[in-house]
Design a protein around this motif. Structure first.
Motif, mmCIF file in Angstrom:
data_model
loop_
_atom_site.group_PDB
_atom_site.id
_atom_site.type_symbol
_atom_site.label_atom_id
_atom_site.label_comp_id
_atom_site.label_asym_id
_atom_site.label_seq_id
_atom_site.Cartn_x
_atom_site.Cartn_y
_atom_site.Cartn_z
ATOM 1 N N GLY A 223 -14.568 14.955 -57.426
ATOM 2 C CA GLY A 223 -15.244 16.234 -57.628
ATOM 3 C C GLY A 223 -16.185 16.539 -56.492
ATOM 4 N N CYS A 224 -15.859 16.043 -55.292
ATOM 5 C CA CYS A 224 -16.759 16.232 -54.144
ATOM 6 C C CYS A 224 -16.626 17.654 -53.593
ATOM 7 N N ASP A 225 -17.473 17.988 -52.623
ATOM 8 C CA ASP A 225 -17.527 19.359 -52.122
ATOM 9 C C ASP A 225 -17.243 19.467 -50.633
ATOM 10 N N ASN A 226 -16.524 18.464 -50.067
ATOM 11 C CA ASN A 226 -16.192 18.566 -48.643
ATOM 12 C C ASN A 226 -14.826 17.931 -48.380
ATOM 13 N N PHE A 227 -14.141 18.481 -47.379
ATOM 14 C CA PHE A 227 -12.767 18.064 -47.109
ATOM 15 C C PHE A 227 -12.686 16.705 -46.429
ATOM 16 N N THR A 228 -13.691 16.342 -45.679
ATOM 17 C CA THR A 228 -13.677 15.037 -45.031
ATOM 18 C C THR A 228 -13.575 13.926 -46.065
ATOM 19 N N THR A 229 -14.381 14.032 -47.125
ATOM 20 C CA THR A 229 -14.336 13.036 -48.193
ATOM 21 C C THR A 229 -13.020 13.111 -48.957
ATOM 22 N N ARG A 230 -12.521 14.302 -49.200
ATOM 23 C CA ARG A 230 -11.256 14.454 -49.927
ATOM 24 C C ARG A 230 -10.100 13.778 -49.183
ATOM 25 N N PHE A 231 -10.055 13.958 -47.863
ATOM 26 C CA PHE A 231 -9.006 13.317 -47.075
ATOM 27 C C PHE A 231 -9.133 11.797 -47.123
ATOM 28 N N LEU A 232 -10.354 11.311 -47.010
ATOM 29 C CA LEU A 232 -10.594 9.872 -47.046
ATOM 30 C C LEU A 232 -10.154 9.282 -48.386
ATOM 31 N N VAL A 233 -10.530 9.942 -49.466
ATOM 32 C CA VAL A 233 -10.170 9.469 -50.803
ATOM 33 C C VAL A 233 -8.650 9.490 -50.991
ATOM 34 N N ASN A 234 -8.009 10.568 -50.568
ATOM 35 C CA ASN A 234 -6.558 10.663 -50.674
ATOM 36 C C ASN A 234 -5.861 9.505 -49.961
ATOM 37 N N ASP A 235 -6.288 9.234 -48.740
ATOM 38 C CA ASP A 235 -5.616 8.209 -47.940
ATOM 39 C C ASP A 235 -5.762 6.824 -48.561
ATOM 40 N N LEU A 236 -6.919 6.543 -49.125
ATOM 41 C CA LEU A 236 -7.137 5.232 -49.743
ATOM 42 C C LEU A 236 -6.427 5.114 -51.087
ATOM 43 N N CYS A 237 -6.368 6.206 -51.842
ATOM 44 C CA CYS A 237 -5.609 6.171 -53.100
ATOM 45 C C CYS A 237 -4.128 5.959 -52.817
ATOM 46 N N LEU A 238 -3.634 6.543 -51.738
ATOM 47 C CA LEU A 238 -2.254 6.294 -51.333
ATOM 48 C C LEU A 238 -2.049 4.816 -51.010
ATOM 49 N N LYS A 239 -2.952 4.279 -50.219
ATOM 50 C CA LYS A 239 -2.830 2.888 -49.774
ATOM 51 C C LYS A 239 -2.823 1.915 -50.950
ATOM 52 N N HIS A 240 -3.693 2.156 -51.920
ATOM 53 C CA HIS A 240 -3.842 1.234 -53.045
ATOM 54 C C HIS A 240 -3.037 1.663 -54.281
ATOM 55 N N LYS A 241 -2.251 2.740 -54.149
ATOM 56 C CA LYS A 241 -1.408 3.249 -55.236
ATOM 57 C C LYS A 241 -2.230 3.521 -56.497
ATOM 58 N N ILE A 242 -3.276 4.313 -56.313
ATOM 59 C CA ILE A 242 -4.183 4.680 -57.396
ATOM 60 C C ILE A 242 -4.035 6.174 -57.677
ATOM 61 N N THR B 165 -3.150 16.421 -59.973
ATOM 62 C CA THR B 165 -3.071 14.963 -59.941
ATOM 63 C C THR B 165 -2.147 14.574 -58.794
ATOM 64 N N PHE B 166 -2.614 13.650 -57.972
ATOM 65 C CA PHE B 166 -1.830 13.249 -56.803
ATOM 66 C C PHE B 166 -1.396 11.789 -56.921
ATOM 67 N N LYS B 167 -0.083 11.593 -56.779
ATOM 68 C CA LYS B 167 0.510 10.247 -56.762
ATOM 69 C C LYS B 167 1.499 10.185 -55.603
ATOM 70 N N GLY B 168 0.982 10.399 -54.416
ATOM 71 C CA GLY B 168 1.837 10.479 -53.245
ATOM 72 C C GLY B 168 2.562 9.200 -52.915
ATOM 73 N N TYR B 169 2.175 8.100 -53.538
ATOM 74 C CA TYR B 169 2.859 6.825 -53.326
ATOM 75 C C TYR B 169 4.194 6.770 -54.072
ATOM 76 N N GLU B 170 4.446 7.749 -54.962
ATOM 77 C CA GLU B 170 5.742 7.851 -55.613
ATOM 78 C C GLU B 170 6.652 8.731 -54.766
ATOM 79 N N TYR B 171 7.942 8.411 -54.742
ATOM 80 C CA TYR B 171 8.846 9.016 -53.758
ATOM 81 C C TYR B 171 8.947 10.533 -53.871
ATOM 82 N N ASP B 172 8.767 11.089 -55.059
ATOM 83 C CA ASP B 172 8.968 12.524 -55.239
ATOM 84 C C ASP B 172 7.681 13.283 -55.539
#
Length: 248
Positions: free
Chosen positions: A127-146, A162-169
């Protein structure tokens, strides 16, 4: 882990739901959710997660409570002014449900600390208010499959996905926002109808609980757009970007 008598009373309305029941409540009590930001979205989100009995809730926010926050950030009250938002939110959660373990991080999420923090949780709600943090969170959730449940606000509108980019589709956040957009105003600059934050933050809590309980249709691959002025919401498909450098 059996529910004791107090827990059976507290969560009775969950237990009688056939989709939840005792086993589902036990899932909630074992879950660990990190909430990024104890502001407009984080306030209702945190309160409903705590009320639902989510066992461990992490809160990261480096800000203090300001008078202008109280128009929408309902987890804080007037006596909390100048207090750190993480401490204020923790006090409210403890008063609501003392069984919940609250871990506070009164700091900004950065490249230096994000991986260590995020990797400790089952689900992240942003629920943050800046894109820098959003990108950082996205990349780490991808890495750890969260799973990442992300909310955003602007004036009279809200978005939720809801983002689950670690899933193929399934897409990641960068499939929706590949680069830092220009000209996007923050709530402090553009304004926000306070109750809109309550609507979207509460919807965010519902999606977190659904992911923990593994019930209903996940928002992964979809985007909810809420327009308060027209009292309307719509759900659109959010496809995976085949050219995304992060989730492909």
């Amino acid at each position: 882990m059996a529910l004791n008598d107090d827990q059976l009373d507290r969560y009775a309305r969950h237990v009688i739901l056939k989709e939840v029941g005792g086993p589902g409540q036990q899932k909630l009590m074992k879950a660990k959710v990190l909430v990024i930001g104890a502001g407009g979205l984080g306030s209702p989100l945190l309160m409903y997660l705590a009320a639902a009995g989510v066992g461990t809730i992490g809160i990261i926010d480096d800000d203090n409570v300001d008078l202008s926050n109280l128009q929408r950030q309902i987890i804080h009250t007037t006596p909390d002014l100048e207090r750190s938002k993480t401490d204020s939110a923790k006090s409210t959660i403890r008063a609501l449900n003392p069984d919940v373990t609250v871990i506070t991080y009164p700091e900004r999420l950065t490249d230096n600390n994000a991986a260590d923090i995020i990797s400790e949780y089952d689900i992240v709600a942003d629920g943050c208010d800046n894109f820098t943090t959003r990108f950082l969170v996205n990349d780490l959730c991808l890495k750890h499959k969260i799973p990442l449940i992300s909310g955003a606000l602007s004036q009279f509108d809200g978005q939720l996905a809801t983002f689950k980019g670690y899933e193929y589709d399934k897409p990641c956040y960068r499939c929706l926002v590949p680069n830092h957009p220009r000209g996007v105003l923050s709530c402090a600059e553009a304004g926000i109808l306070g109750a809109v934050a309550g609507v979207v933050g509460t919807m965010q809590a519902v999606e977190v609980l659904k992911e923990i309980l593994e019930i209903g249709d996940s928002l992964a691959g979809k985007l909810i757009i809420y327009d308060a002025l027209s009292a309307a919401s719509r759900t659109i498909k959010l496809p995976k970007d085949p050219g995304c450098k992060f989730c492909n």
